[in-house]
Design a protein around this motif. Structure first.
Motif, PDB file in Angstrom:
ATOM      1  N   SER A 583       2.221  25.573   2.383  1.00 58.80           N
ATOM      2  CA  SER A 583       0.815  25.851   2.657  1.00 58.80           C
ATOM      3  C   SER A 583       0.667  26.451   4.046  1.00 58.80           C
ATOM      4  N   SER A 603      -4.662  23.927  -2.532  1.00 58.70           N
ATOM      5  CA  SER A 603      -5.311  22.689  -2.962  1.00 58.70           C
ATOM      6  C   SER A 603      -5.328  22.640  -4.477  1.00 58.70           C
ATOM      7  N   GLN A 604      -5.602  21.475  -5.011  1.00 61.44           N
ATOM      8  CA  GLN A 604      -5.643  21.284  -6.449  1.00 61.44           C
ATOM      9  C   GLN A 604      -6.898  21.913  -7.043  1.00 61.44           C
ATOM     10  N   GLU A 614      -2.354  20.671  -1.211  1.00 66.64           N
ATOM     11  CA  GLU A 614      -0.961  20.752  -1.640  1.00 66.64           C
ATOM     12  C   GLU A 614      -0.116  21.245  -0.470  1.00 66.64           C
ATOM     13  N   PRO A 618       2.612  24.568  -6.030  1.00 63.95           N
ATOM     14  CA  PRO A 618       3.127  23.792  -7.168  1.00 63.95           C
ATOM     15  C   PRO A 618       4.198  24.560  -7.927  1.00 63.95           C
ATOM     16  N   PHE A 624      -3.749  26.316  -9.205  1.00 65.35           N
ATOM     17  CA  PHE A 624      -4.101  25.752  -7.909  1.00 65.35           C
ATOM     18  C   PHE A 624      -4.974  26.769  -7.189  1.00 65.35           C
TER      19      PHE A 624
END
Length: 792
Positions: A583, A603-604, A614, A618, A624
C-alpha cells in the motif's frame, strides 16, 4: 306404487369437480418475468398511458430518452465528416500491420493514399464507397501507444494467426486490451486455403484462439487478395460503430502535426493539428495532453479538410477564448489560521515534544539527524513497515517530510566524490559467486513482509523501549467495527485543505453530463472539423522528446475535472502479477483519458461506513479499492495499473473501474496486539507479553480482548508491575489460545500525484515492425491513383 325418489341435494361441504386443464398455463408473475416489462406498443393508447402507475411512467419515459439518445448518437456518427479511424493490431507473423494497410490500399485502383507527419497515420480515400479511412499502426511493444490509439478509434482490426495460438507476450497484451475496453472489432485471417481438410483445421484453430478471449460469435474475414481487401473496406464502412463512453462524452483529437511557437524561458506554445472527434469543443475549456497534464488554449483555428473526398469546404476561422475561460487552479488555497492542530515547528519551540540528543556524522543536518536517531530495531519492533510515518506515529512529521524533501539532502547522500569512489570499490570486491546474480533486497523484504502479513494479519509486537500508550497514542478501540461511529471530519491532515469536495457529487455529475447533450454554442468546434489547437505554457522539451511515431492525443475536459480530490477506484489483481505490491507504493494508473503516477492506499471493498486498510494488494481475485489524491473524474471509466521494475519496464498488476470521488471515505488501519495465556482457570486467564508495564494495562483496560477461537473478554486487573494481567472471558478457553486486542487508526493517502509519466517499454508488447509502414504503402501504390504528402 312406491313414492317418487327425491333428488339428491349436495350439502354445504360439497367440493366442486376438477376443471379440465387443456395444457400447461403460465401464471401472471411468470408472464411478467418473461416479458421483462415489455408491452405491446399498439395496446398503449393515450388513455392507458394516463392510467399507468408512477413507476411504469418512469420506465416508459426512460425508454423514450434512451431511444432519443441512441438516435442522436447514430446521427452523430453518420455525418462521415471525419475519416473512419481504424487501429490495426496484428498477432500474425504472415500478416503484419503494414501488410494489412498495403493490401487495403491496393484493393481499389482509384483510391488515393496520404501519410501524416506524426502518429503513423495512413489515410485512404475510396471514391467508389464515398468513404475515407485512417489507419493507425501502433508499436505493439509499447502498450501505452496501443491504448492511446484504441481510445480514439472507431474500428479495431485484429489479425489472428492461423497455425498456432498467441504467445505469452501477445496474450498479456490482449488481456490488457480487454481489461481496458475497445470499440467495434473486425477479425482478419490470412493463408487459409479455399477448400480441403487443411482449411477446416486452420479455421477451427482460429476459432479456438478467439474463443479463449471471449470472441465466440464473431466472424472472421480473409485478407489474401485484392477482392478480400475490397470486402474488408466495405465491412468497415457498413458495420455499426459502437463508440466508447469516453468518445461520446469528451472531445478528442489525434495529433497529425506539431509545431513549436513562442518558446521562452523553457515554455512554448504547441500548435497541434488533426481531426476533432466527439462532442463540441469550446475554446474556453481546458485540454488534457495524455502523459503531460492540463493546459489552456490561446487560439483554435478551423482549417479546410486536406484529405480528398471531403463533402464540404470550410473557410478558415479562428476562435479565441474570452473572460469566461476556465482556469488552471487545481488545488485549494488552505488558510493556515483555520487549522485545528498546531504546527510542528511551533510545537517543538514550545517544548511540546522532547528533544533527543545523539551522535551523528560530521556535516549531518538536523533533518538527517531526526532520521538517524530512529533506530532500525524500533522500526522492526513496530511491525509496521508498510508506511514510513508509523515508525514515529506522527502524521504531521510525514507532511513536513514531503514539503521539505526538495530542499534537503537524502539520508544516503554522500558528501564528496571520494566517499562514492570508496563505496564503489568495496562493492566491486564482492565474492565472485554473486557477480552475475542480481538480487533486489527491497523486493525480497517485501516478499517476507507479505508472507508474514498472511500468516499473522495485522499483528504488531509491543515495543520494549517505550510505553505502548505512547507508541499507539493515535489508535483507538472500537466496540464494533461495523456499528461504532467514526466522524469523517475528525483529525484531517493538512492535504485535505488543498482538495475540493462536492456537497452532492451525484447532482453535480448529472449537471455536468447534461451540458454535453445541449446544443453547441456558435463559437464551438464540431465533430469532423480539421482544427489546430494552440496550447500555451507547454514545456519546450516536449517538442524534441516526443517521437514522431508516438501518438499524441488531446482531450477536452469537462467542468471541474482539473480540480484535485480523493479518487477511489475498484480494482482486481491481474493473474499475471506475482509480485507483492505494498500500500502507498508508487504505481502508474491509467484512469480513463489520464495517465499519472501516484501512491494509493488499498482498502477492502465492503459495505458500511468504514473500510479496513490492506497492507498489501490482495493476492486473490477479490475486489479492493485504491484511494489516492488525483483530479476529479466523472465515471465510469476503465482503470489499469502498472508497476515499473528496476530496469524501467512496466508490468500490468491490476485492472478495474472508477468508484467515486469521495474524501469522506474512512479507511481504518488495524493493528493487533497479542498476548500469551500462562495460566487458565475456566473463564479466567493470566496473560503476559501483551504489555510490559502496569500503566499500559490501565490505559488499555476499557478495550475488549478476544481469542482466535471466538472467546470475548475484558481486562480485569493488573498483576504486578511487569505487564502481567488477569482477563475474564465469556466462555472457558484453553492454554493453546492467544489473547488479541484490536486497535484502529484512520489512514490517509500521500500527496504523490505526478501527471508527467515517461513512456517506457511495457512487458507484453508486440512483434510487429510498423516502422516501415509508410515505405510499404508507398511502394505498393504503383497501382493506386496517387500518393501525396498531407498538406496542412
Amino acid at each position: 306404487m312406491s313414492a317418487p325418489q327425491a333428488a339428491h341435494r349436495p350439502g354445504a361441504f360439497k367440493l366442486p369437480n376438477k376443471q379440465h386443464k387443456a395444457g400447461r398455463h403460465r401464471t401472471k408473475g411468470q408472464i411478467d418475468r418473461e416479458n421483462k416489462g415489455r408491452q405491446d406498443a399498439k395496446s398503449l393508447s393515450l388513455r392507458q398511458k394516463r392510467s399507468l402507475s408512477r413507476n411504469e411512467r418512469r420506465k416508459v419515459n426512460r425508454h423514450e430518452r434512451l431511444v432519443h439518445r441512441r438516435r442522436i448518437n447514430d446521427d452523430f456518427h453518420n455525418k462521415e465528416r471525419a475519416p473512419y479511424l481504424v487501429t490495426v493490431i496484428s498477432f500474425s507473423q504472415e500478416l503484419d500491420a503494414a501488410l494489412i494497410v498495403e493490401r487495403l490500399a491496393s484493393a481499389d485502383p482509384e483510391a488515393s493514399v496520404l501519410a501524416s507527419e506524426r502518429g503513423n497515420i495512413t489515410y485512404l480515400h475510396v471514391p467508389r464507397f464515398r468513404a475515407r479511412y485512417g489507419f493507425v499502426c501502433p508499436i505493439l511493444a509499447h502498450t501505452d501507444n496501443v491504448l492511446d490509439c484504441l481510445k480514439v478509434s472507431d474500428i479495431v482490426l485484429f489479425a489472428w494467426p492461423a497455425n498456432e495460438g498467441l504467445t505469452d507476450e501477445q496474450g498479456l497484451l490482449m488481456s490488457t486490451i480487454l481489461a481496458h475496453g475497445f470499440p467495434t472489432a473486425i477479425h482478419l485471417v490470412s493463408g487459409i486455403p479455399s477448400k480441403g481438410k487443411q482449411r477446416d483445421k486452420l479455421l477451427a484453430n482460429v476459432k479456438d484462439t478467439m474463443k479463449e478471449w471471449n470472441f465466440v460469435d464473431d466472424s472472421t474475414a480473409n485478407l489474401d487478395t485484392e477482392q478480400d481487401g475490397f470486402v474488408v473496406l466495405r465491412n468497415i464502412q457498413g458495420i455499426r460503430k459502437k463508440p466508447t463512453l469516453l468518445q461520446r462524452r469528451r472531445p478528442h483529437l489525434l495529433v497529425e502535426k506539431m509545431e513549436r511557437l513562442d518558446a521562452e524561458k523553457g515554455f512554448c506554445t504547441l500548435a497541434l493539428t488533426g481531426f476533432l472527434r466527439g462532442p463540441a469543443l469550446d475554446a474556453n475549456r481546458l485540454v488534457h495532453i495524455q502523459g503531460l497534464g492540463d493546459f489552456q488554449l490561446s487560439r483554435v483555428d478551423r482549417k479546410p479538410d486536406p484529405v480528398p473526398g471531403a463533402k464540404e469546404r470550410i473557410q478558415p476561422v479562428s476562435f479565441y477564448p474570452d473572460e469566461t475561460q476556465a482556469d488552471l487552479v487545481t488545488e485549494n488555497t488552505p488558510d493556515p489560521m483555520d487549522a485545528e492542530q498546531p504546527d510542528v515547528e511551533d510545537l517543538l519551540k514550545s517544548g511540546g515534544a522532547p528533544t533527543v540528543t545523539a551522535k551523528v556524522p560530521k556535516g549531518t543536518s538536523s533533518y538527517q539527524a531526526a532520521w538517524i536517531t530512529a533506530s532500525d530495531d524500533e522500526e522492526e519492533q513496530s511491525g509496521e513497515d508498510d508506511d514510513e510515518d508509523d515508525s514515529m506515529d506522527s502524521d504531521d512529521s510525514d507532511e513536513e517530510y514531503y514539503d521539505a524533501a526538495d530542499d534537503v539532502k537524502g539520508p544516503g547522500f554522500l558528501e564528496n566524490e571520494g566517499d562514492a569512489f570508496e563505496t564503489a570499490t568495496m562493492a566491486s570486491e564482492a565474492p565472485g559467486d554473486f557477480e552475475d546474480m542480481e538480487i533486489d533486497t527491497h523486493e525480497v523484504e517485501k516478499y517476507r513482509q507479505e508472507r508474514e502479513n498472511v500468516d499473522f494479519p495485522d499483528e504488531v509486537d509491543t515495543p520494549l523501549d517505550q510505553p505502548a500508550a505512547v507508541r499507539f497514542q493515535k489508535y483507538r478501540g472500537l466496540k464494533s467495527f461495523r456499528t461504532s461511529p467514526w466522524d469523517p471530519k475528525e483529525n484531517l491532515p493538512f492535504d485535505y485543505a488543498r482538495i475540493f469536495k462536492f456537497q452532492n457529487i451525484k447532482h453535480t455529475r448529472k449537471q455536468v453530463l447534461a451540458e454535453i447533450e445541449k446544443d453547441p454554442t456558435p463559437g464551438s468546434l464540431l465533430h469532423g472539423d480539421y482544427v489546430t489547437l494552440y496550447v500555451k505554457n507547454v514545456p519546450s522539451f516536449i517538442y524534441d522528446e516526443w517521437g514522431t511515431e508516438m501518438p499524441m492525443v488531446v482531450y477536452g475536459l469537462l467542468r471541474y475535472e482539473q480540480k484535485m480530490s480523493v479518487l477511489n477506484v475498484v480494482l482486481r489483481r491481474h493473474p499475471s502479477c506475482d509480485t507483492p505490491i505494498k500500500s502507498k507504493e508508487m504505481l502508474i494508473y491509467h484512469v480513463g483519458y489520464r495517465r499519472f503516477e501516484a501512491g494509493a492506499v488499498f482498502s477492502q471493498h465492503t459495505n458500511g461506513n468504514k473500510f479496513k486498510m490492506e497492507r498489501f494488494m490482495p493476492t486473490d481475485d477479490g475486489p479492493f479499492v485504491a484511494s489516492m489524491y488525483a483530479p476529479i473524474m466523472f465515471g465510469p471509466a476503465p482503470v489499469l495499473v502498472f508497476r515499473r521494475d528496476q530496469h524501467g519496464n512496466e508490468h500490468l498488476v491490476a485492472r478495474g473501474t472508477t468508484l467515486d470521488v469521495n474524501p469522506d471515505r474512512v479507511i481504518v488501519k488495524r493493528v493487533v496486539l497479542s498476548g500469551h495465556p500462562s495460566k487458565v482457570n475456566k473463564r479466567a486467564a493470566t496473560v503476559k507479553y501483551m504489555f510490559f508495564n502496569r500503566d499500559d494495562i490501565e490505559w488499555f483496560k476499557p478495550i475488549e480482548v478476544y481469542t482466535p477461537q471466538g472467546r470475548r473478554g475484558h481486562i480485569k486487573e493488573a498483576l504486578g508491575t511487569h505487564g502481567v494481567m488477569k482477563c475474564m472471558f465469556d466462555n472457558p478457553l484453553t492454554i493453546q489460545d492467544a489473547v488479541l486486542m484490536n486497535l484502529y487508526k484512520r489512514a490517509f493517502p500521500k500527496w504523490t500525484y505526478n501527471p508527467r509519466v515517461t513512456r517506457t517499454k511495457v512487458i507484453g508488447g508486440g512483434m510487429v515492425n510498423s516502422h516501415s509502414l509508410i515505405s510499404l504503402v508507398t511502394s505498393a501504390s504503383a497501382s493506386v491513383k496517387g500518393v501525396e504528402k498531407m498538406e496542412h
